[in-house]
Design an enzyme around this catalytic site. Structure first.
Site, PDB file in Angstrom:
ATOM      1  N   LYS A  32      -8.500  -7.081  -1.096  1.00  0.00           N
ATOM      2  CA  LYS A  32      -7.039  -7.006  -1.010  1.00  0.00           C
ATOM      3  C   LYS A  32      -6.506  -6.231  -2.209  1.00  0.00           C
ATOM      4  O   LYS A  32      -6.844  -6.522  -3.346  1.00  0.00           O
ATOM      5  CB  LYS A  32      -6.429  -8.408  -1.007  1.00  0.00           C
ATOM      6  CG  LYS A  32      -4.895  -8.395  -0.923  1.00  0.00           C
ATOM      7  CD  LYS A  32      -4.338  -9.788  -0.719  1.00  0.00           C
ATOM      8  CE  LYS A  32      -4.050 -10.529  -1.996  1.00  0.00           C
ATOM      9  NZ  LYS A  32      -2.899  -9.993  -2.767  1.00  0.00           N
ATOM     10  N   ASP A  59      -1.676  -5.204   0.561  1.00  0.00           N
ATOM     11  CA  ASP A  59      -0.687  -6.293   0.497  1.00  0.00           C
ATOM     12  C   ASP A  59       0.582  -5.794  -0.201  1.00  0.00           C
ATOM     13  O   ASP A  59       0.791  -6.063  -1.379  1.00  0.00           O
ATOM     14  CB  ASP A  59      -1.343  -7.456  -0.267  1.00  0.00           C
ATOM     15  CG  ASP A  59      -0.431  -8.642  -0.477  1.00  0.00           C
ATOM     16  OD1 ASP A  59       0.583  -8.761   0.248  1.00  0.00           O
ATOM     17  OD2 ASP A  59      -0.730  -9.460  -1.369  1.00  0.00           O
ATOM     18  N   LEU A  60       1.402  -5.034   0.535  1.00  0.00           N
ATOM     19  CA  LEU A  60       2.605  -4.455  -0.079  1.00  0.00           C
ATOM     20  C   LEU A  60       3.892  -5.132   0.413  1.00  0.00           C
ATOM     21  O   LEU A  60       4.981  -4.793  -0.055  1.00  0.00           O
ATOM     22  CB  LEU A  60       2.661  -2.939   0.175  1.00  0.00           C
ATOM     23  CG  LEU A  60       1.496  -2.133  -0.410  1.00  0.00           C
ATOM     24  CD1 LEU A  60       1.669  -0.654  -0.104  1.00  0.00           C
ATOM     25  CD2 LEU A  60       1.370  -2.347  -1.917  1.00  0.00           C
ATOM     26  N   LYS A  61       3.782  -6.022   1.371  1.00  0.00           N
ATOM     27  CA  LYS A  61       4.915  -6.855   1.832  1.00  0.00           C
ATOM     28  C   LYS A  61       6.202  -6.050   2.032  1.00  0.00           C
ATOM     29  O   LYS A  61       7.215  -6.286   1.371  1.00  0.00           O
ATOM     30  CB  LYS A  61       5.181  -7.999   0.849  1.00  0.00           C
ATOM     31  CG  LYS A  61       4.011  -8.941   0.638  1.00  0.00           C
ATOM     32  CD  LYS A  61       4.410 -10.152  -0.177  1.00  0.00           C
ATOM     33  CE  LYS A  61       3.266 -11.104  -0.440  1.00  0.00           C
ATOM     34  NZ  LYS A  61       2.249 -10.594  -1.369  1.00  0.00           N
ATOM     35  N   HIS A  63       9.728  -4.652   3.354  1.00  0.00           N
ATOM     36  CA  HIS A  63      10.973  -5.314   3.798  1.00  0.00           C
ATOM     37  C   HIS A  63      12.117  -4.324   3.565  1.00  0.00           C
ATOM     38  O   HIS A  63      12.563  -4.144   2.437  1.00  0.00           O
ATOM     39  CB  HIS A  63      11.195  -6.596   2.983  1.00  0.00           C
ATOM     40  CG  HIS A  63      12.285  -7.468   3.499  1.00  0.00           C
ATOM     41  ND1 HIS A  63      12.505  -8.737   3.013  1.00  0.00           N
ATOM     42  CD2 HIS A  63      13.217  -7.272   4.458  1.00  0.00           C
ATOM     43  CE1 HIS A  63      13.528  -9.287   3.657  1.00  0.00           C
ATOM     44  NE2 HIS A  63      13.988  -8.407   4.531  1.00  0.00           N
ATOM     45  N   ASP A  64      12.573  -3.655   4.649  1.00  0.00           N
ATOM     46  CA  ASP A  64      13.659  -2.676   4.521  1.00  0.00           C
ATOM     47  C   ASP A  64      14.253  -2.483   5.909  1.00  0.00           C
ATOM     48  O   ASP A  64      13.889  -3.202   6.848  1.00  0.00           O
ATOM     49  CB  ASP A  64      13.098  -1.364   3.935  1.00  0.00           C
ATOM     50  CG  ASP A  64      14.161  -0.572   3.168  1.00  0.00           C
ATOM     51  OD1 ASP A  64      15.303  -0.478   3.655  1.00  0.00           O
ATOM     52  OD2 ASP A  64      13.838  -0.046   2.094  1.00  0.00           O
ATOM     53  N   ILE A  65      15.105  -1.494   6.096  1.00  0.00           N
ATOM     54  CA  ILE A  65      15.652  -1.272   7.435  1.00  0.00           C
ATOM     55  C   ILE A  65      14.526  -0.757   8.346  1.00  0.00           C
ATOM     56  O   ILE A  65      13.552  -0.160   7.864  1.00  0.00           O
ATOM     57  CB  ILE A  65      16.847  -0.281   7.419  1.00  0.00           C
ATOM     58  CG1 ILE A  65      16.436   1.070   6.839  1.00  0.00           C
ATOM     59  CG2 ILE A  65      18.020  -0.879   6.645  1.00  0.00           C
ATOM     60  CD1 ILE A  65      17.510   2.144   7.014  1.00  0.00           C
ATOM     61  N   ASN A  67      13.945   1.720  10.359  1.00  0.00           N
ATOM     62  CA  ASN A  67      13.516   3.119  10.328  1.00  0.00           C
ATOM     63  C   ASN A  67      12.657   3.420   9.098  1.00  0.00           C
ATOM     64  O   ASN A  67      11.635   4.112   9.174  1.00  0.00           O
ATOM     65  CB  ASN A  67      14.753   4.032  10.363  1.00  0.00           C
ATOM     66  CG  ASN A  67      14.369   5.484  10.477  1.00  0.00           C
ATOM     67  OD1 ASN A  67      13.619   5.859  11.372  1.00  0.00           O
ATOM     68  ND2 ASN A  67      14.859   6.289   9.534  1.00  0.00           N
ATOM     69  N   THR A  68      13.065   2.880   7.947  1.00  0.00           N
ATOM     70  CA  THR A  68      12.319   3.109   6.703  1.00  0.00           C
ATOM     71  C   THR A  68      10.939   2.460   6.774  1.00  0.00           C
ATOM     72  O   THR A  68       9.931   3.049   6.369  1.00  0.00           O
ATOM     73  CB  THR A  68      13.128   2.545   5.512  1.00  0.00           C
ATOM     74  OG1 THR A  68      14.396   3.189   5.508  1.00  0.00           O
ATOM     75  CG2 THR A  68      12.438   2.784   4.191  1.00  0.00           C
ATOM     76  N   THR A 119       5.156 -18.650  -0.957  1.00  0.00           N
ATOM     77  CA  THR A 119       4.792 -19.992  -1.441  1.00  0.00           C
ATOM     78  C   THR A 119       5.513 -20.322  -2.750  1.00  0.00           C
ATOM     79  O   THR A 119       5.558 -21.467  -3.163  1.00  0.00           O
ATOM     80  CB  THR A 119       3.264 -20.130  -1.639  1.00  0.00           C
ATOM     81  OG1 THR A 119       2.781 -18.934  -2.242  1.00  0.00           O
ATOM     82  CG2 THR A 119       2.561 -20.339  -0.321  1.00  0.00           C
ATOM     83  N   ARG A 181      -9.499 -22.795  -3.523  1.00  0.00           N
ATOM     84  CA  ARG A 181     -10.186 -23.156  -4.768  1.00  0.00           C
ATOM     85  C   ARG A 181     -11.446 -23.943  -4.449  1.00  0.00           C
ATOM     86  O   ARG A 181     -11.461 -24.714  -3.504  1.00  0.00           O
ATOM     87  CB  ARG A 181      -9.269 -24.045  -5.650  1.00  0.00           C
ATOM     88  CG  ARG A 181      -8.050 -23.312  -6.209  1.00  0.00           C
ATOM     89  CD  ARG A 181      -8.459 -22.235  -7.204  1.00  0.00           C
ATOM     90  NE  ARG A 181      -7.347 -21.500  -7.767  1.00  0.00           N
ATOM     91  CZ  ARG A 181      -6.883 -20.336  -7.299  1.00  0.00           C
ATOM     92  NH1 ARG A 181      -7.409 -19.796  -6.218  1.00  0.00           N
ATOM     93  NH2 ARG A 181      -5.881 -19.723  -7.906  1.00  0.00           N
ATOM     94  N   ARG A 211      -8.866 -15.360  -8.328  1.00  0.00           N
ATOM     95  CA  ARG A 211      -9.487 -15.794  -9.578  1.00  0.00           C
ATOM     96  C   ARG A 211     -10.768 -16.623  -9.455  1.00  0.00           C
ATOM     97  O   ARG A 211     -11.646 -16.476 -10.316  1.00  0.00           O
ATOM     98  CB  ARG A 211      -8.432 -16.513 -10.440  1.00  0.00           C
ATOM     99  CG  ARG A 211      -7.430 -15.515 -11.025  1.00  0.00           C
ATOM    100  CD  ARG A 211      -6.150 -16.175 -11.446  1.00  0.00           C
ATOM    101  NE  ARG A 211      -5.412 -16.662 -10.281  1.00  0.00           N
ATOM    102  CZ  ARG A 211      -4.256 -17.302 -10.372  1.00  0.00           C
ATOM    103  NH1 ARG A 211      -3.727 -17.540 -11.548  1.00  0.00           N
ATOM    104  NH2 ARG A 211      -3.642 -17.704  -9.272  1.00  0.00           N
TER     105      ARG A 211
END
Ligand code: C5P
Length: 231
Positions: A32, A59-61, A63-65, A67-68, A119, A181, A211
């Protein structure tokens, strides 16, 4: 694709990632890449890790309109990553646009996952800050339902939520779960954790482990332990 362990490569430079992954020799873990590394090194890091034979969850998450997001996803898709994600909070039209952008000319595309609520957001923050008053469990399931409606392949969630997501949205709807973990390991800043073996019982499709592997004295042994317990 079956169950698998994804190693969260939370390093700040390409050199640090390469020297970490070189320890694995011919074993090529699913990795990742998060915002820190991607913003530091750009698309070149993705191309190089692909060239070295790794599968990649970017993993860039987003979140925009719509079209973008559609246009940005088209760019990421051309990098030939295996998995990408966005915030379900962008709503169904944004998620549908993302899928359109991701789909390549030959009809293939990376797996698209949605983040429901982070989270780091708890019930109180959600109510006071976001003015969302429903219980967290309902909000997570509703966002996951929207993601499925839009055509996403699954969600990123806690292993503790994997069972109810599958129960409501089907076994094929993927659950990709951080917060893992070892029973005898350090928890660090994660709050709600599960062992790889318990995440398997809970129904996680992929575990994302950082980790416990990257900071282990013997990262390869720690990775192999994860695979033994989970896959
Ligand atoms: O080191 P650790 O195993 O806690 O790393 C977990 C990885 O999963 C990190 O890259 C973290 O940003 C990511 N993650 C998370 N919880 C979420 C979403 C992503 O821990 N809800």
């Amino acid at each position: 694709m079956g169950r698998d362990v994804i190693v969260a490569c939370d390093f700040s430079s390409a050199d640090a990632v390469f020297s970490f992954l070189d320890r694995f020799g011919d074993v090529k873990p699913f990795v990742k890449i998060g915002m820190e590394l991607y913003y530091a090194e750009g698309p070149a890091i993705v191309r190089e890790l692909k060239r070295r034979g790794h599968r990649i969850f970017l993993d860039l998450k987003l979140h925009d309109i719509p079209n973008t997001v559609k246009k940005a996803m088209a760019v990421l898709s051309r990098l030939d990553v295996d998995m990408v994600n966005l915030h379900a909070g962008g709503a169904v039209p944004m998620m549908q646009a993302a899928l359109e952008g991701l789909t390549r000319e030959d009809g293939t595309r990376p797996i698209l996952l949605a983040v429901t609520q982070l989270t780091s957001t708890d019930q109180e923050t959600m109510e006071r800050n976001l003015l969302i008053e429903k219980p967290m469990k309902d909000v997570v399931l509703h966002y996951a339902e929207n993601a499925k409606k839009a055509g996403c392949d699954g969600v990123v969630c806690s292993p503790l939520e994997a069972g109810s997501v599958h129960e409501h949205l089907g076994q094929e709807f993927l659950t990709v779960t951080p917060g893992v973990r070892f029973r005898d390991g350090e928890i660090g800043d994660q709050k709600r954790v599960m062992t790889p073996a318990d995440a398997k019982i809970a129904g996680s499709d992929y575990i994302v482990v950082g980790r416990p592997i990257t900071a282990a004295p013997d990262p390869v042994a720690a990775y192999e332990r994860c695979v033994r317990e989970f896959v």
